[in-house]
Write a protein that holds these residues in place. Structure first.
Motif, PDB file in Angstrom:
ATOM      1  N   GLU A 192      40.136 -15.739  -3.159  1.00  0.00           N
ATOM      2  CA  GLU A 192      39.419 -17.008  -3.273  1.00  0.00           C
ATOM      3  C   GLU A 192      40.446 -18.126  -3.145  1.00  0.00           C
ATOM      4  OE1 GLU A 192      36.579 -19.535  -6.377  1.00  0.00           O
ATOM      5  OE2 GLU A 192      37.087 -17.444  -6.807  1.00  0.00           O
ATOM      6  N   VAL A 193      40.214 -19.066  -2.234  1.00  0.00           N
ATOM      7  CA  VAL A 193      41.193 -20.116  -1.959  1.00  0.00           C
ATOM      8  C   VAL A 193      40.607 -21.488  -2.235  1.00  0.00           C
ATOM      9  CG1 VAL A 193      42.383 -18.698  -0.239  1.00  0.00           C
ATOM     10  CG2 VAL A 193      40.581 -20.279   0.502  1.00  0.00           C
ATOM     11  N   SER A 194      41.494 -22.466  -2.393  1.00  0.00           N
ATOM     12  CA  SER A 194      41.064 -23.850  -2.568  1.00  0.00           C
ATOM     13  C   SER A 194      41.623 -24.763  -1.486  1.00  0.00           C
ATOM     14  CB  SER A 194      41.498 -24.367  -3.949  1.00  0.00           C
ATOM     15  OG  SER A 194      42.903 -24.270  -4.106  1.00  0.00           O
ATOM     16  N   ALA A 195      42.439 -24.193  -0.584  1.00  0.00           N
ATOM     17  CA  ALA A 195      43.022 -24.960   0.514  1.00  0.00           C
ATOM     18  C   ALA A 195      42.982 -24.105   1.772  1.00  0.00           C
ATOM     19  CB  ALA A 195      44.458 -25.366   0.197  1.00  0.00           C
ATOM     20  N   SER A 196      43.183 -24.748   2.908  1.00  0.00           N
ATOM     21  CA  SER A 196      43.023 -24.078   4.198  1.00  0.00           C
ATOM     22  C   SER A 196      44.350 -23.875   4.906  1.00  0.00           C
ATOM     23  CB  SER A 196      42.097 -24.906   5.098  1.00  0.00           C
ATOM     24  OG  SER A 196      40.834 -25.080   4.511  1.00  0.00           O
ATOM     25  N   THR A 197      44.390 -22.843   5.734  1.00  0.00           N
ATOM     26  CA  THR A 197      45.543 -22.580   6.587  1.00  0.00           C
ATOM     27  C   THR A 197      45.116 -21.612   7.670  1.00  0.00           C
ATOM     28  OG1 THR A 197      47.947 -22.301   6.421  1.00  0.00           O
ATOM     29  CG2 THR A 197      46.608 -20.527   5.551  1.00  0.00           C
ATOM     30  N   VAL A 198      45.990 -21.394   8.642  1.00  0.00           N
ATOM     31  CA  VAL A 198      45.786 -20.326   9.620  1.00  0.00           C
ATOM     32  C   VAL A 198      47.043 -19.475   9.653  1.00  0.00           C
ATOM     33  CG1 VAL A 198      46.443 -21.864  11.543  1.00  0.00           C
ATOM     34  CG2 VAL A 198      45.261 -19.706  12.008  1.00  0.00           C
TER      35      VAL A 198
END
Length: 360
Positions: free
Chosen positions: A217-223
């Motif tokens: 579960e994340v609260s920020a985005s990335t690739v």
């Protein structure tokens, strides 16, 4: 100019972390200080940052207890509290939290560009620029460790952060670009840098890497662009979901700092402030021939572009700007997934020569 190299001799997380923290204490302290300055300029109080660090550590311990142990070991060796090392690992989440609160000012022309080409025959050909704030240019370190016997990981990361760009001896490598999404929030969750770490520690395929990303579960985005000898996928991660972008029919997979998945792109945030991400993506597409070359130096030079008349793939800071708006291409990196190795150049493509590569 080369980045510091550290090879762990310890196999257990707490001991490995303590060893790293002891040997890189000064660099970890400088890195933490640099991020503290960045968070302050971006609009976060010290008390808020501590609360976010403690929350990130709790969420990390629930998802990956051995990695939380390693963070505690790094803190022990460096003479810090565990939440302070968690802050370094959760810097993407903290900046997203500040932004979600409407306080952040993160405009500018920098950020990362990644190219992966899978030729019809021969090894995968990759190259990435890693852009970040210039006052943190001394943060990176090249770290080699063995999470379990016979499985070696080599990562380009920031001192105190558990992983970033890297390769493992299972034949898998990862590139790393930041994204921003409307679902990013201040509800601190698992740091994306720990997702990259678990992929390097545990995965040998793109599918396995995507499963690890989906489990968090994340609260920020990335690739996280994952590449093996015969496969690749850009694993786009956000609180709204995870999507895997495959290479095109030509074997080319390019990624800058905007979502490529149609559904996730509806919540795009990064390109609102930094539309140059689209220019950089077009630049990469226009230079696919060079990015497909077997010679890493040729691939790096194909990345070269400076604004304003060209896409700012190679970023140089404006010293007149505040630190959160100064961007520099701090490293240019190519992966050799078959060998479990990488080559790293300190700086942007405009200064790359065959002699400037650091073998790792």
């Amino acid at each position: 100019m080369t980045f510091p190299v550290f090879t762990s001799s310890q196999s257990e997380p707490l001991a490995r972390g303590k060893e790293l923290g002891t040997h890189l204490r000064d660099q970890i302290l400088r890195n933490l200080s640099g991020y503290t300055d960045l968070f302050t300029v971006a609009g976060a109080s010290g008390a808020r940052v501590r609360a976010w660090g403690e929350r990130a550590l709790d969420r990390s311990a629930a998802w990956a207890p051995r990695l939380a142990e390693e963070i505690a070991g790094i803190a022990w060796g460096a003479g810090l509290e565990p939440w302070q090392v968690a802050v370094v690992n959760a810097r993407t989440e903290i900046l997203a939290a500040i932004d979600a609160g409407g306080a952040a000012d993160v405009t500018g022309d920098g950020e990362c560009s990644t190219s992966v080409v899978l030729p019809a025959s021969g090894p995968a050909r990759t190259v990435q620029t890693w852009d970040w704030h210039d006052h943190l240019r001394d943060a990176p370190v090249l770290w080699e460790y063995e999470p379990f016997p016979g499985h070696v990981v080599r990562t380009f990361t920031e001192a105190g952060a558990l992983a970033k760009i890297g390769v493992n001896t299972a034949g898998l490598g990862v590139h790393f670009n930041i994204l921003r999404h409307g679902s990013d929030s201040a509800d601190m969750a698992v740091p994306v840098h720990l997702i990259a770490r678990r992929i390097l520690d545990e995965a040998a395929t793109v599918a396995q890497a995507a499963d690890i990303a989906r489990s968090a579960e994340v609260s920020a985005s990335t690739v996280i662009t994952v590449v093996t000898e015969g496969d690749a996928g850009a694993v786009e991660i956000s609180p709204a979901g995870v999507s895997v972008i495959p290479p095109g029919p030509d074997g080319v997979l390019l990624h800058c700092n905007h979502f490529l998945d149609a559904g996730l792109a509806e919540g795009e945030r990064h390109a609102t402030d930094r539309p140059f991400t689209y220019d950089r993506q077009r630049h990469l597409r226009d230079h696919v021939d060079g990015l497909s070359d077997a010679d890493l130096t040729v691939r790096a030079l194909a990345m070269l572009g400076h604004g304003p008349d060209d896409a700012p793939v190679c970023a140089h800071p404006d010293p007149e700007m505040p630190i959160n708006q100064r961007w520099e291409t701090i490293a240019t990196i190519g992966l050799d997934v078959a060998a479990g190795r990488m080559r790293v150049h300190q700086g942007g493509p405009c200064r790359v020569t065959e002699a400037t590569w650091q073998e790792f």
